[in-house]
Design an enzyme around this catalytic site. Structure first.
Site, PDB file in Angstrom:
ATOM      1  N   ASN A  10       0.882  -1.288  -0.232  1.00  0.00           N
ATOM      2  CA  ASN A  10      -0.570  -0.081  -0.382  1.00  0.00           C
ATOM      3  C   ASN A  10       0.913   0.948  -0.212  1.00  0.00           C
ATOM      4  O   ASN A  10       1.370   1.008   0.699  1.00  0.00           O
ATOM      5  CB  ASN A  10      -0.794  -0.404   0.937  1.00  0.00           C
ATOM      6  N   LYS A  12       0.280   4.625  -0.315  1.00  0.00           N
ATOM      7  CA  LYS A  12      -0.472   5.670   0.033  1.00  0.00           C
ATOM      8  C   LYS A  12      -0.117   6.421  -0.620  1.00  0.00           C
ATOM      9  O   LYS A  12      -0.106   6.421  -2.287  1.00  0.00           O
ATOM     10  CB  LYS A  12       0.310   5.492   1.267  1.00  0.00           C
ATOM     11  N   HIS A  94      -9.792   1.512   4.847  1.00  0.00           N
ATOM     12  CA  HIS A  94      -8.428   1.126   5.710  1.00  0.00           C
ATOM     13  C   HIS A  94      -8.551   2.408   6.688  1.00  0.00           C
ATOM     14  O   HIS A  94      -9.055   2.960   7.085  1.00  0.00           O
ATOM     15  CB  HIS A  94      -7.190   1.633   4.155  1.00  0.00           C
ATOM     16  N   GLU A  96      -6.806   5.107   7.531  1.00  0.00           N
ATOM     17  CA  GLU A  96      -6.425   5.967   7.562  1.00  0.00           C
ATOM     18  C   GLU A  96      -7.836   6.646   6.909  1.00  0.00           C
ATOM     19  O   GLU A  96      -8.243   8.246   7.012  1.00  0.00           O
ATOM     20  CB  GLU A  96      -5.511   6.263   6.807  1.00  0.00           C
ATOM     21  N   GLU A 166      -5.895  -5.151  10.566  1.00  0.00           N
ATOM     22  CA  GLU A 166      -4.428  -4.231  10.959  1.00  0.00           C
ATOM     23  C   GLU A 166      -4.840  -2.968  11.943  1.00  0.00           C
ATOM     24  O   GLU A 166      -5.818  -1.930  12.185  1.00  0.00           O
ATOM     25  CB  GLU A 166      -4.533  -3.044   9.285  1.00  0.00           C
ATOM     26  N   GLY A 172       2.530   2.375  11.100  1.00  0.00           N
ATOM     27  CA  GLY A 172       2.956   3.308   9.941  1.00  0.00           C
ATOM     28  C   GLY A 172       3.946   3.886  11.902  1.00  0.00           C
ATOM     29  O   GLY A 172       4.417   4.866  11.581  1.00  0.00           O
ATOM     30  N   SER A 211       3.805  -1.989  10.242  1.00  0.00           N
ATOM     31  CA  SER A 211       4.301  -1.869  10.305  1.00  0.00           C
ATOM     32  C   SER A 211       5.485  -3.324  10.664  1.00  0.00           C
ATOM     33  O   SER A 211       6.285  -3.892  11.263  1.00  0.00           O
ATOM     34  CB  SER A 211       4.977  -1.449  11.956  1.00  0.00           C
TER      35      SER A 211
HETATM   36  P1  PGA Z   1       2.568   0.571   7.873  1.00  0.00           P
HETATM   37  O1  PGA Z   1       1.081   0.603   6.780  1.00  0.00           O
HETATM   38  O2  PGA Z   1       3.436  -1.437   6.849  1.00  0.00           O
HETATM   39  O3  PGA Z   1       3.021   1.319   7.184  1.00  0.00           O
HETATM   40  O4  PGA Z   1       2.257   0.527   9.570  1.00  0.00           O
HETATM   41  C1  PGA Z   1       0.743  -0.615   6.884  1.00  0.00           C
HETATM   42  C2  PGA Z   1      -1.208   0.067   5.975  1.00  0.00           C
HETATM   43  O5  PGA Z   1      -1.610   1.153   6.624  1.00  0.00           O
HETATM   44  O6  PGA Z   1      -1.578  -0.719   4.995  1.00  0.00           O
END
Ligand code: PGA
Length: 254
Positions: A10, A12, A94, A96, A166, A172, A211
């Site tokens: 992803n 983003k 997601h 976010e 997640e 993140g 992460s």
């Molecule tokens: P990250 O993001 O691996 O940077 O923690 C995962 C995601 O948001 O799908």
């Protein structure tokens, strides 16, 4: 029946056009190991150049979001039917989008339906916040997100479903869930799917996200109910993403 592992990147709201094309070319050149699916999810404007860069490789292309209607007066939104000309998958819900943009459980459910109706695989993302976990409500929150996210999905559409667990506190942050916590919740998701849909529900791929990195990938992907990962930060670098794909390939070969 064994479930094929998925390593999904992803990207983003990151990468210039040139960077996205370079990364896609490197991911395609690295190849897809047997027993593994690899997908990348670039930002909307780079779907076309990334589609071209992936060429006839086995790497799948996905979008990060979709609107719920196929066409019409929805300025600024993106049609799932248009996306289906380029993509085979789309993320829905997601964290976010839920927590920064403010999407409701109900809207996420409509997106899952619209994505599947356009013939693409919906990656339904679920996960609790730190506050919810500390209050002992993690599983309840995830089950609520599953129930509303899949409200319009019947068993005949399960071939177009992936669930990504997640935990919001792991995204993140550099602090992934422990393998035990990831396994526990992915198993709970699978049990929920099996209770709702029967045996085919238990065969839906359940990914862990938050992460995932070359340092923790082996233990996370080795969990029996973790069928791979949805990866943010570590997917932006061809080397680290390649390490994750290789790890999935080794586990798939066992
Ligand atoms: P990250 O993001 O691996 O940077 O923690 C995962 C995601 O948001 O799908």
């Amino acid at each position: 029946m064994s479930r094929k592992m998925i390593v999904a990147g992803n990207w983003k709201m990151n990468l210039s056009r040139r960077e996205a094309v370079e990364l896609a070319s490197a991911v395609a050149a690295a190849g897809v190991p047997a027993g593994v699916e690899v997908a990348v999810f670039p930002t909307f404007p780079w779907l076309v150049p990334v589609h071209e860069a992936l060429g006839d490789s086995d790497v799948q292309l996905g979008a990060q979001d979709s609107y719920i209607e196929p066409a019409g007066a929805f300025t600024g939104e993106v049609s799932p039917v248009a996306l289906a000309e380029l993509c085979s998958a789309v993320l829905a819900g997601h964290s976010e989008r839920r927590h920064v943009i403010g999407e409701s459980d109900e809207l996420v459910g409509k997106k899952v339906e619209a994505i599947q109706q356009a013939g693409m695989t919906a990656y339904l993302c679920v996960g609790e916040t730190l506050e919810e976990r500390q209050a002992g409500r993690a599983q309840e929150v995830v089950e609520r997100q599953l129930a509303s996210g899949l409200a319009g999905v019947d068993a005949g559409m399960l071939h177009l479903l992936v669930v990504a667990y997640e935990p919001v506190w792991a995204i993140g942050t550099g602090v992934a869930a422990s393998a035990e916590d990831a396994q526990e919740m992915c198993a709970a998701v699978r049990q929920w799917l099996a209770a709702r849909y029967g045996e085919p529900g238990g065969q839906v791929r359940v990914l862990y996200g938050g992460s995932v990195s070359p340092a923790n990938v082996e233990e996370l992907f080795a969990c029996p109910d973790v069928d791979g990962g949805l990866v943010g930060g570590a997917s932006l670098d061809a080397g680290s993403f390649g390490t994750l794909v290789e790890a999935a390939g080794r586990l798939a070969a066992v």
